[in-house]
Design an enzyme around this catalytic site. Structure first.
Site, PDB file in Angstrom:
ATOM      1  N   ASP A  31       4.426  14.114  14.756  1.00 50.67           N
ATOM      2  CA  ASP A  31       4.571  13.943  13.308  1.00 50.67           C
ATOM      3  C   ASP A  31       3.225  14.113  12.606  1.00 50.67           C
ATOM      4  O   ASP A  31       2.846  13.303  11.756  1.00 50.67           O
ATOM      5  CB  ASP A  31       5.178  12.580  12.978  1.00 50.67           C
ATOM      6  CG  ASP A  31       5.855  12.572  11.597  1.00 50.67           C
ATOM      7  OD1 ASP A  31       6.123  13.663  11.063  1.00 50.67           O
ATOM      8  OD2 ASP A  31       6.100  11.481  11.062  1.00 50.67           O
ATOM      9  N   GLY A  42       7.156   4.282   4.035  1.00 49.65           N
ATOM     10  CA  GLY A  42       7.610   5.492   4.701  1.00 49.65           C
ATOM     11  C   GLY A  42       8.949   5.255   5.361  1.00 49.65           C
ATOM     12  O   GLY A  42       9.606   4.228   5.147  1.00 49.65           O
ATOM     13  N   GLY A  43       9.347   6.233   6.179  1.00 51.12           N
ATOM     14  CA  GLY A  43      10.652   6.140   6.815  1.00 51.12           C
ATOM     15  C   GLY A  43      10.763   5.029   7.832  1.00 51.12           C
ATOM     16  O   GLY A  43      11.865   4.613   8.180  1.00 51.12           O
ATOM     17  N   LEU A  46       0.815  -1.219   0.000  1.00 50.77           N
ATOM     18  CA  LEU A  46       0.000   0.000   0.000  1.00 50.77           C
ATOM     19  C   LEU A  46       0.845   1.263   0.000  1.00 50.77           C
ATOM     20  O   LEU A  46       0.435   2.300  -0.522  1.00 50.77           O
ATOM     21  CB  LEU A  46      -0.921   0.018   1.225  1.00 50.77           C
ATOM     22  CG  LEU A  46      -1.985  -1.075   1.306  1.00 50.77           C
ATOM     23  CD1 LEU A  46      -2.715  -1.001   2.641  1.00 50.77           C
ATOM     24  CD2 LEU A  46      -2.976  -0.951   0.152  1.00 50.77           C
ATOM     25  N   GLY A  47       2.016   1.211   0.592  1.00 49.36           N
ATOM     26  CA  GLY A  47       2.864   2.398   0.662  1.00 49.36           C
ATOM     27  C   GLY A  47       4.109   2.122   1.479  1.00 49.36           C
ATOM     28  O   GLY A  47       4.275   1.050   2.066  1.00 49.36           O
ATOM     29  N   VAL A  96       3.860  -0.711   4.299  1.00 46.32           N
ATOM     30  CA  VAL A  96       2.497  -1.078   4.665  1.00 46.32           C
ATOM     31  C   VAL A  96       1.903  -1.985   3.590  1.00 46.32           C
ATOM     32  O   VAL A  96       1.981  -1.676   2.394  1.00 46.32           O
ATOM     33  CB  VAL A  96       1.606   0.168   4.834  1.00 46.32           C
ATOM     34  CG1 VAL A  96       0.203  -0.238   5.277  1.00 46.32           C
ATOM     35  CG2 VAL A  96       2.220   1.129   5.853  1.00 46.32           C
ATOM     36  N   LYS A  99       1.690  -2.877   8.892  1.00 49.59           N
ATOM     37  CA  LYS A  99       2.898  -2.062   8.755  1.00 49.59           C
ATOM     38  C   LYS A  99       4.088  -2.849   9.274  1.00 49.59           C
ATOM     39  O   LYS A  99       4.242  -3.077  10.470  1.00 49.59           O
ATOM     40  CB  LYS A  99       2.754  -0.754   9.530  1.00 49.59           C
ATOM     41  CG  LYS A  99       3.934   0.184   9.337  1.00 49.59           C
ATOM     42  CD  LYS A  99       3.672   1.519  10.004  1.00 49.59           C
ATOM     43  CE  LYS A  99       4.807   2.487   9.738  1.00 49.59           C
ATOM     44  NZ  LYS A  99       4.560   3.799  10.381  1.00 49.59           N
ATOM     45  N   GLY A 118       8.805   1.995   7.702  1.00 54.16           N
ATOM     46  CA  GLY A 118       8.427   0.660   7.261  1.00 54.16           C
ATOM     47  C   GLY A 118       7.555   0.668   6.026  1.00 54.16           C
ATOM     48  O   GLY A 118       7.290   1.716   5.427  1.00 54.16           O
TER      49      GLY A 118
END
Length: 360
Positions: free
Chosen positions: A180, A65-66, A62-63, A70, A84, A68
């Site tokens: 964040d 990031g910094g 799905l995506g 997902v 995640k 991990g």
């Protein structure tokens, strides 16, 4: 000679396997000991093997990031989840479980629901409800192809995020500062109800103390409060989230993108000063001609509240309970705050605005 070397090699492999097994066993003993000390967690614990089954061997990404990647998954009962898978962390078991506990005990319509976790050696994962509309940044940055949100939808999302932060700061069992808040960490369900997610940088407030002692700054470029990474701007506290919230809402109404387009990266003009000039002209972000009367009132209210939130001095920023009150109250009750000074936050960059750690 060859036979002796083979025996020696097999012996070394056996010792290595034994060493790895002992370290793995010790980590599990650490986490098991922590669980016994602090009692049962408010969520389910999954094995890595079960995660592979839930995600079909991590097939649907799905995506990323910094912290991990997902993946989309499905529980045995048919419910869809987001898994995640965290990158290898230097933190110990207690830090990870503290994070799980913080999110697990949270229970609010505008905070993502933690369904479970996995901890096996270096393999750590968090399971959340699947959000079919993904994250907010897909809908507010012009370069993305998703449908745009109307002013009423944006306003409801802004109020929902504010309510979620108010809950984290004051209402949940353990008061939490997120550190964040940005569009990438706001998930939207099928009805576009916002859910605050990604607590990887969060800090829990101890007792009644609202001041946080930190050895290094945390946050994302374009949203991080000045006091978090610069000395002399005040104490780090829940007001740091208020600043990030203000920046997020300015992105939602398009102010920072429009300021960037009209002023340019090379300009020394601080973008809140540009917004104040637009307020004087009753043209908040340069597109009033596209808004009807009610939409103009909604946008002006969101901008005024945001300008209060991004005051340089944390003591000048309202708590999130007051932010909710300001958003839901009449526009006539809102005054224009003083122009923030001495600090120029960078214009946010869609998608690439990842978590950054800045040493104080």
């Amino acid at each position: 000679m060859n036979a002796a070397c083979s025996v020696f090699g097999l012996g070394m492999l056996a010792l290595l396997a034994c060493y790895i097994k002992r370290r793995y066993s010790k980590k599990n003993q650490d986490i098991d000991g922590f669980l016994k000390k602090h009692g049962p967690l408010p969520t389910n614990r999954y094995t890595y093997r079960s995660l592979k089954k839930i995600t079909n061997s991590f097939k649907d990404k799905l995506g990323e990031g910094g912290y991990g990647i997902v993946y989309k998954g499905k529980l045995p009962n048919g419910n869809l989840v987001a898994v995640k898978l965290l990158k290898e962390s230097k933190g110990n078991a207690e830090e990870f479980i503290n994070e799980v506990t913080s999110i697990g005990w949270s229970n609010h319509v505008n905070v993502v629901t933690l369904l479970g976790f996995c901890f096996e050696g270096q393999r750590r994962a968090l399971l959340y409800d699947f959000m079919p509309n993904g994250s907010l940044e897909k809908f507010i940055y012009a370069k993305n192809s998703h449908r745009s949100l109307n002013s009423d939808e944006l306003f409801k999302i802004a109020v929902g995020i504010a309510r979620g932060l108010e809950y984290l700061h004051r209402g949940c069992n353990t008061r939490i500062v997120h550190f964040d808040i940005k569009p990438h960490n706001i998930l939207l369900d099928e009805n576009f109800c916002p859910k605050i997610s990604d607590f990887g940088l969060a800090k829990r407030l101890q007792g009644n103390n609202s001041i946080i002692s930190m050895s290094g700054a945390r946050g994302s470029v374009g949203f991080i409060a000045p006091e978090v990474y610069l000395n002399g701007f005040g104490s780090v506290s829940h007001k740091s989230d208020v600043y990030s919230y203000g920046m997020l809402v300015l992105d939602m109404v398009g102010c920072r993108n429009n300021a960037n387009a009209q002023v340019g990266h090379s300009s020394e003009q601080y973008f809140p000063q540009w917004i104040y000039k637009q307020l004087e002209k009753t043209d908040e972000c340069g597109h009033q001609d596209r808004l009807d009367g009610e939409e103009r009132v909604t946008q002006r209210k969101m901008i005024l509240v945001s300008l209060w939130c991004i005051q340089t001095n944390p003591s000048r920023r309202p708590p999130m309970s007051k932010v909710v009150e300001m958003l839901e109250g009449p526009l006539e009750s809102l005054q224009i705050p003083d122009t923030p000074s001495l600090f120029t936050p960078p214009i946010s960059q869609p998608i690439s605005s990842s978590n950054v750690m800045v040493t104080v």
